[in-house]
Scaffold this motif. Sequence first.
Motif, PDB file in Angstrom:
ATOM      1  N   ILE A   1       0.826  -1.209   0.000  1.00 39.64           N
ATOM      2  CA  ILE A   1       0.000   0.000   0.000  1.00 39.64           C
ATOM      3  C   ILE A   1       0.861   1.259   0.000  1.00 39.64           C
ATOM      4  O   ILE A   1       0.564   2.235  -0.701  1.00 39.64           O
ATOM      5  CB  ILE A   1      -0.966  -0.007   1.202  1.00 39.64           C
ATOM      6  CG1 ILE A   1      -2.110  -1.002   0.941  1.00 39.64           C
ATOM      7  CG2 ILE A   1      -1.547   1.372   1.461  1.00 39.64           C
ATOM      8  CD1 ILE A   1      -3.116  -1.108   2.067  1.00 39.64           C
ATOM      9  N   ALA A   2       1.950   1.242   0.776  1.00 39.15           N
ATOM     10  CA  ALA A   2       2.819   2.417   0.871  1.00 39.15           C
ATOM     11  C   ALA A   2       3.405   2.779  -0.496  1.00 39.15           C
ATOM     12  O   ALA A   2       3.456   3.965  -0.870  1.00 39.15           O
ATOM     13  CB  ALA A   2       3.937   2.158   1.874  1.00 39.15           C
ATOM     14  N   LEU A   3       3.829   1.776  -1.265  1.00 38.10           N
ATOM     15  CA  LEU A   3       4.392   2.032  -2.599  1.00 38.10           C
ATOM     16  C   LEU A   3       3.327   2.580  -3.550  1.00 38.10           C
ATOM     17  O   LEU A   3       3.594   3.472  -4.353  1.00 38.10           O
ATOM     18  CB  LEU A   3       4.997   0.749  -3.177  1.00 38.10           C
ATOM     19  CG  LEU A   3       6.436   0.428  -2.761  1.00 38.10           C
ATOM     20  CD1 LEU A   3       6.820  -0.969  -3.221  1.00 38.10           C
ATOM     21  CD2 LEU A   3       7.401   1.455  -3.321  1.00 38.10           C
ATOM     22  N   VAL A   4       2.112   2.032  -3.454  1.00 37.84           N
ATOM     23  CA  VAL A   4       1.018   2.508  -4.299  1.00 37.84           C
ATOM     24  C   VAL A   4       0.695   3.966  -3.965  1.00 37.84           C
ATOM     25  O   VAL A   4       0.546   4.809  -4.854  1.00 37.84           O
ATOM     26  CB  VAL A   4      -0.236   1.620  -4.133  1.00 37.84           C
ATOM     27  CG1 VAL A   4      -1.443   2.249  -4.813  1.00 37.84           C
ATOM     28  CG2 VAL A   4       0.023   0.223  -4.694  1.00 37.84           C
ATOM     29  N   GLN A   5       0.605   4.255  -2.671  1.00 37.86           N
ATOM     30  CA  GLN A   5       0.293   5.626  -2.242  1.00 37.86           C
ATOM     31  C   GLN A   5       1.372   6.610  -2.689  1.00 37.86           C
ATOM     32  O   GLN A   5       1.082   7.722  -3.137  1.00 37.86           O
ATOM     33  CB  GLN A   5       0.144   5.655  -0.720  1.00 37.86           C
ATOM     34  CG  GLN A   5      -1.112   4.950  -0.225  1.00 37.86           C
ATOM     35  CD  GLN A   5      -1.110   4.714   1.271  1.00 37.86           C
ATOM     36  OE1 GLN A   5      -0.050   4.676   1.908  1.00 37.86           O
ATOM     37  NE2 GLN A   5      -2.283   4.536   1.847  1.00 37.86           N
ATOM     38  N   LYS A   6       2.636   6.186  -2.580  1.00 38.04           N
ATOM     39  CA  LYS A   6       3.754   7.058  -2.940  1.00 38.04           C
ATOM     40  C   LYS A   6       3.808   7.324  -4.438  1.00 38.04           C
ATOM     41  O   LYS A   6       4.042   8.458  -4.882  1.00 38.04           O
ATOM     42  CB  LYS A   6       5.060   6.426  -2.472  1.00 38.04           C
ATOM     43  CG  LYS A   6       6.296   7.249  -2.809  1.00 38.04           C
ATOM     44  CD  LYS A   6       7.555   6.527  -2.348  1.00 38.04           C
ATOM     45  CE  LYS A   6       8.806   7.308  -2.758  1.00 38.04           C
ATOM     46  NZ  LYS A   6      10.047   6.602  -2.364  1.00 38.04           N
ATOM     47  N   ASN A   7       3.580   6.300  -5.249  1.00 42.21           N
ATOM     48  CA  ASN A   7       3.786   6.415  -6.691  1.00 42.21           C
ATOM     49  C   ASN A   7       2.546   6.822  -7.469  1.00 42.21           C
ATOM     50  O   ASN A   7       2.646   7.290  -8.604  1.00 42.21           O
ATOM     51  CB  ASN A   7       4.326   5.093  -7.250  1.00 42.21           C
ATOM     52  CG  ASN A   7       5.762   4.838  -6.841  1.00 42.21           C
ATOM     53  OD1 ASN A   7       6.695   5.318  -7.461  1.00 42.21           O
ATOM     54  ND2 ASN A   7       5.954   4.073  -5.767  1.00 42.21           N
ATOM     55  N   ILE A   8       1.365   6.642  -6.889  1.00 40.91           N
ATOM     56  CA  ILE A   8       0.144   6.959  -7.629  1.00 40.91           C
ATOM     57  C   ILE A   8      -0.554   8.177  -7.025  1.00 40.91           C
ATOM     58  O   ILE A   8      -1.564   8.640  -7.525  1.00 40.91           O
ATOM     59  CB  ILE A   8      -0.776   5.713  -7.697  1.00 40.91           C
ATOM     60  CG1 ILE A   8      -0.036   4.581  -8.406  1.00 40.91           C
ATOM     61  CG2 ILE A   8      -2.079   5.994  -8.415  1.00 40.91           C
ATOM     62  CD1 ILE A   8      -0.805   3.301  -8.533  1.00 40.91           C
ATOM     63  N   GLY A   9      -0.009   8.711  -5.959  1.00 46.77           N
ATOM     64  CA  GLY A   9      -0.549   9.949  -5.411  1.00 46.77           C
ATOM     65  C   GLY A   9      -1.810   9.774  -4.602  1.00 46.77           C
ATOM     66  O   GLY A   9      -2.678  10.648  -4.590  1.00 46.77           O
TER      67      GLY A   9
END
Length: 341
Positions: free
Chosen positions: A205-213
């Motif tokens: 989730i952290a990577l998705v939040q970071k990269n997809i805004g």
Amino acid sequence: MTAAEIIKDLKARKLKPVYLLHGEEPFYIDQVVDYLEANLLTDMEKGFNQTVLYGKDADMATILNAAKRYPMMSDYQLIIVKEAQDLKWAKETEGASKEAGFVQHYFENPLPSTILVLAYKYANFDKRKKIYKAITKSGLIFQSDPIRDYQLAPWIEDFVREKGYKIAPQAAALMAEYLGADLSKIANEVEKLLLNISKEVTIDIALVQKNIGISKEYNVFELQKAIVMRDPFKCNQIVNYFANNPKANPMIMVMASLNGYFSKVLKYHYLVNKHDAAKVLGVNPYFIKDYEMASRNYNLNKVFQVVSLLREYDLKSKGVESTGNVTDGELLKELVFKIIH
């Protein structure tokens, strides 16, 4: 056949003289067209034997006159008609024009050395047409249907896996919630995300939040959790954030997500065998504990009330039975208050 199976046949040079690729989901149509455009002919052959036309700028007479040509210094010529839904098709009525007869004759007897591809997107081709029936015999027809909401997260997991990477179920579900059912958009976001990580890393989730805004604390998932736990303070925080960022969190998306969630909670209540919950609800087993918690905090009658409220406020957000200039943020605050109390 699936798009993957069609591409597999193309790689094996199992070719058809006519391909009708139609349907409401453009992603798979584009996949097949892109593969043909890039790989059917060599760079040397493409100069004389590859033609790309667009439906709004072409007509069937021009297309089929080109299709009747023989290839030059190649076994095949490739003609791709993009946006074929914009073509003006001749009427197939009694006493129809010569053009209709000319078109029908070609599709019944296509030139084997021509690969004619009709990319008919965003709609289904009329299956009652004689042309459709002719292509079923002489070529290949592929119908690309839209993916259902509950299939999005598994689709993302499969897409990431095909690229040689791994993604956590909750991360795939978060992407599905925020990116919607536009497979092309999802694929583009996944491709961009994969550029920034190694194959040893599991996308969370952290990577998705970071990269997809996507906001870490204020997203639809967190709102669902806060509603399930009946936490008014957290609900108000998230709803206020949504109200201040309407473009990032449109009302229609939030409503659709909550409606889908509580519809599954309703199904969960009626399940005789809870062991089948993941399969029946169409969700990853990882999330079943959330539905179990929701069913404990919201009894059957309350869930019916919530679903009814969601329908009522969905109509209000569209201007039906709404009084005055009420903003989406105000409607959402009112809705969430009624759900948790």
